[in-house]
Design an enzyme around this catalytic site. Structure first.
Site, short mmCIF file in Angstrom:
data_model
loop_
_atom_site.label_atom_id
_atom_site.label_comp_id
_atom_site.label_asym_id
_atom_site.label_seq_id
_atom_site.Cartn_x
_atom_site.Cartn_y
_atom_site.Cartn_z
CD1 TRP A 1 35.30 41.55 40.48
CD2 TRP A 1 33.69 40.71 41.78
NE1 TRP A 1 34.10 42.07 40.06
CE2 TRP A 1 33.09 41.57 40.84
CE3 TRP A 1 32.89 40.06 42.71
CZ2 TRP A 1 31.72 41.80 40.80
CZ3 TRP A 1 31.52 40.29 42.68
CH2 TRP A 1 30.95 41.14 41.74
CG HIS B 1 39.90 39.24 39.82
ND1 HIS B 1 39.71 40.36 39.04
CD2 HIS B 1 39.98 39.68 41.09
CE1 HIS B 1 39.68 41.43 39.81
NE2 HIS B 1 39.83 41.04 41.06
CG ASP C 1 44.15 42.23 43.60
OD1 ASP C 1 44.12 43.47 43.69
OD2 ASP C 1 43.13 41.52 43.59
NE ARG D 1 45.86 47.05 45.98
CZ ARG D 1 44.63 47.23 46.44
NH1 ARG D 1 43.65 46.48 45.97
NH2 ARG D 1 44.37 48.13 47.35
CG HIS E 1 43.22 48.02 42.56
ND1 HIS E 1 43.29 46.68 42.25
CD2 HIS E 1 44.50 48.47 42.50
CE1 HIS E 1 44.54 46.33 42.04
NE2 HIS E 1 45.30 47.40 42.18
CG HIS F 1 42.93 43.39 38.73
ND1 HIS F 1 42.95 42.16 39.36
CD2 HIS F 1 42.67 44.30 39.70
CE1 HIS F 1 42.72 42.32 40.65
NE2 HIS F 1 42.55 43.62 40.89
CG ASP G 1 39.60 45.60 40.80
OD1 ASP G 1 39.35 44.40 40.99
OD2 ASP G 1 40.66 46.14 41.17
CG HIS H 1 36.69 47.97 44.43
ND1 HIS H 1 38.03 48.01 44.13
CD2 HIS H 1 36.60 47.26 45.57
CE1 HIS H 1 38.72 47.35 45.03
NE2 HIS H 1 37.86 46.87 45.91
CG HIS I 1 35.78 45.35 50.26
ND1 HIS I 1 35.65 46.42 49.40
CD2 HIS I 1 36.67 44.53 49.68
CE1 HIS I 1 36.44 46.24 48.36
NE2 HIS I 1 37.07 45.10 48.50
CG ASP J 1 36.57 41.57 47.66
OD1 ASP J 1 36.19 42.33 46.77
OD2 ASP J 1 37.64 41.73 48.28
#
Length: 267
Positions: A29, A34, A71, A74, A84, A136, A140, A146, A170, A174
């Site tokens: 996402w 989120h 995120d 990361r 994730h 999160h 996810d 994912h 992806h 997202d």
């Protein structure tokens, strides 16, 4: 690290250093999704849970603010990348722990964060980070790519055109499917609140984290057009019409289930 044989708390997880081969480049996402999911979840918290969340987070930090933290860190905490997602081939019937590697995956990470938050002896800083991670990771896990994949790093390596512009599968899931419909955060909060009816909340809160992952696996099959989607595919209105209801429901489910888990942790 996380394994199937041992139980880990956050300190053990933070000691992990390996990164899985198929790590998606982007967090599941986009920021909009989120935050919208977290805002809806915050509205579903019990008074006790809301007070506990407010007490754990930094002053002025909302659940929506916390939702993007995993995120944001990361790049400096590379060992968290595998948490994730989980790579399950789309031709599998369901999620199985065998797909969760030693360094962990989104399913085992959610369990570990819940364990840390349930431990009154865990340091406050660890519990705060566990809450941010939990928010999160629950979101996810509800992004289909994912969980389900075709050996293409959750769609990152499947280049497509989306409404005439270059992208990858992806990224389409997202954010682009959502933003093609409506791009405002407030508008998406209203969309998700409409779906978070008492009837849906009761239905969606059933089952386990593993079963919720299986739901994403099944949704991923639709994202890959049941395995027929090819690199370079031109995706447009028909793909959008088929994908939007799935993406909308998964995002709404992430909000409802996040609230359900947090309410259970702070009764």
């Amino acid at each position: 690290m996380i394994s199937r044989a041992r139980k880990f708390t956050l300190p053990g997880l933070l000691a992990a250093t390996a990164i899985a081969i198929f790590a998606p480049e982007a967090g599941a996402w986009g920021r909009l999704a989120h935050r919208a999911s977290a805002r809806v979840a915050e509205g579903l918290l019990t008074p006790n849970a809301r007070a506990a969340v407010r007490d754990l987070l930094e002053p002025g930090e909302s659940l929506a603010d916390a939702s993007t933290w995993a995120d944001e860190v990361r790049s400096e905490r590379k060992h968290t990348a595998p948490w994730h997602y989980v790579n399950v081939p789309i031709d599998e019937t369901q999620y199985d722990p065998k797909f969760c590697p030693a360094e962990g995956c989104v399913v085992s990470a959610i369990a570990a964060m819940k364990a840390t938050l349930s431990n009154p002896d865990a340091p406050r800083a660890e519990r705060r980070e566990a809450l941010r991670f939990l928010v999160h990771f629950v979101q996810d896990m509800h992004q289909p790519l994912h969980v389900g994949h075709r050996g293409d790093r959750g769609g990152n390596d499947t280049q497509v055109q989306f409404f005439g512009k270059g992208s990858n599968l992806h990224r389409v899931w997202d954010s682009q499917v959502l933003e093609q419909h409506v791009s405002g955060e407030d508008a998406w909060v209203k969309e998700l609140e409409t779906l978070a009816t008492p009837e849906n909340r009761e239905k969606w809160n059933e089952g386990t984290t593993e079963e919720w992952a299986t739901e994403s696996l099944k949704a991923a099959r639709s994202a890959y057009l049941d395995g027929t989607l090819k690199k370079g595919a031109k995706l447009g209105e028909s793909y959008q019409e088929a994908s939007l209801p799935i993406a909308r429901e998964r995002l709404a489910q992430s909000a409802v289930r996040l609230a359900f888990l947090i309410n259970g942790l702070f009764p």
